[in-house]
Design an enzyme around this catalytic site. Structure first.
Site, mmCIF file in Angstrom:
data_model
loop_
_atom_site.group_PDB
_atom_site.id
_atom_site.type_symbol
_atom_site.label_atom_id
_atom_site.label_comp_id
_atom_site.label_asym_id
_atom_site.label_seq_id
_atom_site.Cartn_x
_atom_site.Cartn_y
_atom_site.Cartn_z
ATOM 1 N N ASP A 32 0.843 -1.203 0.000
ATOM 2 C CA ASP A 32 0.000 0.000 0.000
ATOM 3 C C ASP A 32 0.879 1.255 0.000
ATOM 4 O O ASP A 32 0.376 2.377 -0.093
ATOM 5 C CB ASP A 32 -1.007 0.001 1.156
ATOM 6 C CG ASP A 32 -0.353 -0.027 2.522
ATOM 7 O OD1 ASP A 32 0.888 -0.141 2.606
ATOM 8 O OD2 ASP A 32 -1.094 0.058 3.529
ATOM 9 N N ASP A 75 -0.817 -6.174 0.191
ATOM 10 C CA ASP A 75 -1.336 -5.548 1.411
ATOM 11 C C ASP A 75 -2.844 -5.505 1.377
ATOM 12 O O ASP A 75 -3.450 -5.349 0.307
ATOM 13 C CB ASP A 75 -0.846 -4.086 1.498
ATOM 14 C CG ASP A 75 0.457 -3.952 2.259
ATOM 15 O OD1 ASP A 75 0.631 -4.647 3.265
ATOM 16 O OD2 ASP A 75 1.303 -3.142 1.834
ATOM 17 N N LYS A 88 -0.960 -9.441 3.173
ATOM 18 C CA LYS A 88 -0.112 -8.897 4.250
ATOM 19 C C LYS A 88 -0.965 -7.972 5.108
ATOM 20 O O LYS A 88 -1.675 -7.102 4.582
ATOM 21 C CB LYS A 88 1.096 -8.148 3.670
ATOM 22 C CG LYS A 88 1.972 -7.532 4.760
ATOM 23 C CD LYS A 88 3.347 -7.168 4.252
ATOM 24 C CE LYS A 88 3.469 -5.848 3.542
ATOM 25 N NZ LYS A 88 3.077 -4.657 4.348
ATOM 26 N N GLU A 147 -0.925 -5.619 8.831
ATOM 27 C CA GLU A 147 -0.091 -4.984 9.861
ATOM 28 C C GLU A 147 -0.773 -5.104 11.216
ATOM 29 O O GLU A 147 -1.971 -4.862 11.320
ATOM 30 C CB GLU A 147 0.074 -3.495 9.558
ATOM 31 C CG GLU A 147 0.733 -3.197 8.239
ATOM 32 C CD GLU A 147 0.877 -1.696 8.013
ATOM 33 O OE1 GLU A 147 0.469 -0.889 8.884
ATOM 34 O OE2 GLU A 147 1.408 -1.326 6.957
ATOM 35 N N GLU A 180 9.748 -4.278 9.997
ATOM 36 C CA GLU A 180 10.206 -3.016 9.393
ATOM 37 C C GLU A 180 10.792 -2.084 10.450
ATOM 38 O O GLU A 180 10.185 -1.868 11.517
ATOM 39 C CB GLU A 180 9.004 -2.342 8.699
ATOM 40 C CG GLU A 180 9.336 -0.989 8.090
ATOM 41 C CD GLU A 180 8.313 -0.479 7.085
ATOM 42 O OE1 GLU A 180 7.373 -1.224 6.745
ATOM 43 O OE2 GLU A 180 8.467 0.668 6.641
HETATM 44 O O1 KIV Z 1 3.779 -1.082 1.445
HETATM 45 C C1 KIV Z 1 4.906 -1.553 1.256
HETATM 46 O O2 KIV Z 1 5.526 -1.435 0.192
HETATM 47 C C2 KIV Z 1 5.504 -2.271 2.363
HETATM 48 C C3 KIV Z 1 6.981 -2.515 2.310
HETATM 49 C C4 KIV Z 1 7.717 -1.273 2.564
HETATM 50 C C5 KIV Z 1 7.389 -3.585 3.226
HETATM 51 O O3 KIV Z 1 4.850 -2.587 3.311
#
Ligand code: KIV
Length: 274
Positions: free
Chosen positions: A56, A95, A123, A125, A192
């Site tokens: 994202d 994401d 993914k 968070e 991260e």
């Molecule tokens: O959104 C993204 O590109 C990420 C990476 C920086 C790991 O989460």
């Protein structure tokens, strides 16, 4: 015939699966790139980049927002479809955007949409609150990458893009979250912006592959954003590296990034936090 096609000459020979990455853990490092369109996805395949992420971060790198918070499901789906058209070998991870997985029920609906657009893994968070969601998705056959440390969707809660885990209490929580996500069935962990020593602790505590970004050199894999690799970011973060500068072309830059991750040359100490 489409203008961009997955390019099967050279590069990855077989489809990379979650099983492939789990087998690599402890034996061989792998590379991931956050990218957003078909031509870059095709280039990543040709340069043997094992995993691609539709991050994202596209809100900031492509759409010009100052955070990832405005990114919508529709925007993610549009970019997942483009990446999936350009690459038929790398593992494709996407994401879920801000507040689209605040409850397990929402997560199931939105993860289903992303998987149907062409992703192989979602993914998310979070920390302990997310464990139930990870268990629910993985039990239903949706692979999950849990993202911990500096989680950009919480930027306003953190008060900026800050290194996480310098204080012992926060570091302990991140190690504890690692164990919880492993037990809940997560398939990958992404960490991260933590001090290198904590990246090492988290990797030791994990039973699944750990992908680092600004998390030192001891994780099982690294991820960088394509804009950083190609020197397109006006004020690049300390953990990133412009690989185009030394190679002079896009394929060379991606290949060098991948090779340097494999050999452990990247990230060197100048790209790590203490
Ligand atoms: O959104 C993204 O590109 C990420 C990476 C920086 C790991 O989460």
């Amino acid at each position: 015939m489409p203008y961009v096609q997955a390019d099967n000459t050279g590069g990855l020979e077989k489809k990379v699966t979650v099983h492939t990455l789990k087998k690599m853990r402890g034996n061989e490092k792998f590379a991931m790139v956050s990218l957003y369109d078909a031509p870059m996805a095709a280039m990543a395949q040709k340069c043997s980049v094992e995993a691609v992420l539709i991050g994202d971060s596209l809100g900031m790198t492509v759409l010009g927002y100052d955070s990832v918070i405005p990114v919508t499901m529709e925007q993610m789906i549009y970019h997942v479809e483009a990446v999936a058209r350009g690459n038929d070998k790398s593992l494709i991870i996407s994401d879920l955007p801000f507040m689209t997985y605040a409850t397990p029920e929402q997560a199931l609906v939105n993860a289903t949409r992303i998987m149907q657009a062409g992703a192989h893994m979602v993914k998310l968070e979070g920390s302990a609150w997310l464990v139930e969601t990870v268990r629910m998705l993985t039990e239903r056959g949706i692979p999950v990458c849990a993202h911990i440390g500096l989680t950009p969707q919480s930027v306003h809660k953190f008060g900026g893009f800050r290194v996480q885990g310098r204080e012992q209490e926060r570091a302990d929580t991140l190690v504890e979250d690692t164990k919880l996500f492993c037990e809940a069935g997560a398939d990958l962990l992404l960490v991260e912006c933590v001090p290198a020593w904590l990246g090492t602790e988290i990797t030791k505590a994990s039973t699944i592959p750990v992908v680092g970004i600004g998390a030192g050199n001891e994780t099982d894999a690294q991820v960088l954003v394509i804009n950083d690799i190609l020197g397109l970011t006006p004020q690049p973060p300390k953990f990133s590296k412009n690989f185009l500068e030394e190679t002079g072309n896009i394929a060379g830059a991606l290949q060098k990034y991948r090779d340097d991750v494999k050999s452990g040359q990247f990230p060197s100490s100048e790209h790590q936090f203490t």
